[in-house]
Design a protein around this motif. Structure first.
Motif, PDB file in Angstrom:
ATOM      1  N   LEU A 243      24.078  43.419   4.391  1.00  0.00           N
ATOM      2  CA  LEU A 243      22.931  42.529   4.578  1.00  0.00           C
ATOM      3  C   LEU A 243      21.947  42.654   3.416  1.00  0.00           C
ATOM      4  CD1 LEU A 243      22.291  42.937   8.410  1.00  0.00           C
ATOM      5  CD2 LEU A 243      23.328  41.000   7.224  1.00  0.00           C
ATOM      6  N   THR A 244      21.762  43.878   2.911  1.00  0.00           N
ATOM      7  CA  THR A 244      20.896  44.081   1.750  1.00  0.00           C
ATOM      8  C   THR A 244      21.451  43.355   0.532  1.00  0.00           C
ATOM      9  OG1 THR A 244      20.233  46.229   2.606  1.00  0.00           O
ATOM     10  CG2 THR A 244      19.835  45.814   0.270  1.00  0.00           C
TER      11      THR A 244
ATOM     12  N   GLY B 292      21.002  39.641   0.917  1.00  0.00           N
ATOM     13  CA  GLY B 292      19.605  39.265   0.687  1.00  0.00           C
ATOM     14  C   GLY B 292      19.260  39.241  -0.786  1.00  0.00           C
ATOM     15  N   ARG B 293      19.756  40.233  -1.521  1.00  0.00           N
ATOM     16  CA  ARG B 293      19.480  40.269  -2.957  1.00  0.00           C
ATOM     17  C   ARG B 293      20.162  39.122  -3.684  1.00  0.00           C
ATOM     18  NH1 ARG B 293      19.817  46.753  -4.216  1.00  0.00           N
ATOM     19  NH2 ARG B 293      17.964  47.278  -3.012  1.00  0.00           N
TER      20      ARG B 293
ATOM     21  N   GLY C  92      20.996  36.243  -2.349  1.00  0.00           N
ATOM     22  CA  GLY C  92      20.286  35.033  -1.947  1.00  0.00           C
ATOM     23  C   GLY C  92      18.957  34.899  -2.656  1.00  0.00           C
ATOM     24  N   GLY C  93      18.268  36.019  -2.883  1.00  0.00           N
ATOM     25  CA  GLY C  93      16.986  36.000  -3.591  1.00  0.00           C
ATOM     26  C   GLY C  93      17.162  35.570  -5.034  1.00  0.00           C
TER      27      GLY C  93
ATOM     28  N   ASN D  26      17.805  31.775  -5.063  1.00  0.00           N
ATOM     29  CA  ASN D  26      16.603  30.982  -4.824  1.00  0.00           C
ATOM     30  C   ASN D  26      15.622  31.084  -5.983  1.00  0.00           C
ATOM     31  OD1 ASN D  26      17.591  30.191  -2.376  1.00  0.00           O
ATOM     32  ND2 ASN D  26      16.574  31.821  -1.222  1.00  0.00           N
TER      33      ASN D  26
END
Length: 68
Positions: free
Chosen positions: A54-55, A58-59, A61-62, A65
């Motif tokens: 998940l980390t 998230g990274r 995906g960040g 974006n």
């Protein structure tokens, strides 16, 4: 001359001793491989694997974006 039976009236093939023996041998082989190669795997590791994935997601995906 007899016509072939429709699929709904055919008997399923019988399970033979060879089939059962091969399945038992395959199950034993899989058990042996898992037992000998899974030295460091414990169920408690699953939580850390999920957290790390998940980390990472998230990274990634960040970054995606941030580049838009």
């Amino acid at each position: 001359m007899q016509l072939p039976l429709p699929a709904s009236q055919r008997k399923p093939p019988a399970v033979t001793r060879l089939d059962v023996g091969l399945l038992a041998l395959l199950a034993a082989l899989i058990f042996f491989l898992v037992a000998t190669t899974a030295n460091g795997l414990f169920p408690s590791d699953l939580g850390s694997w999920v957290g790390e994935s998940l980390t990472l997601a998230g990274r990634l995906g960040g970054r995606r974006n941030a580049s838009l």
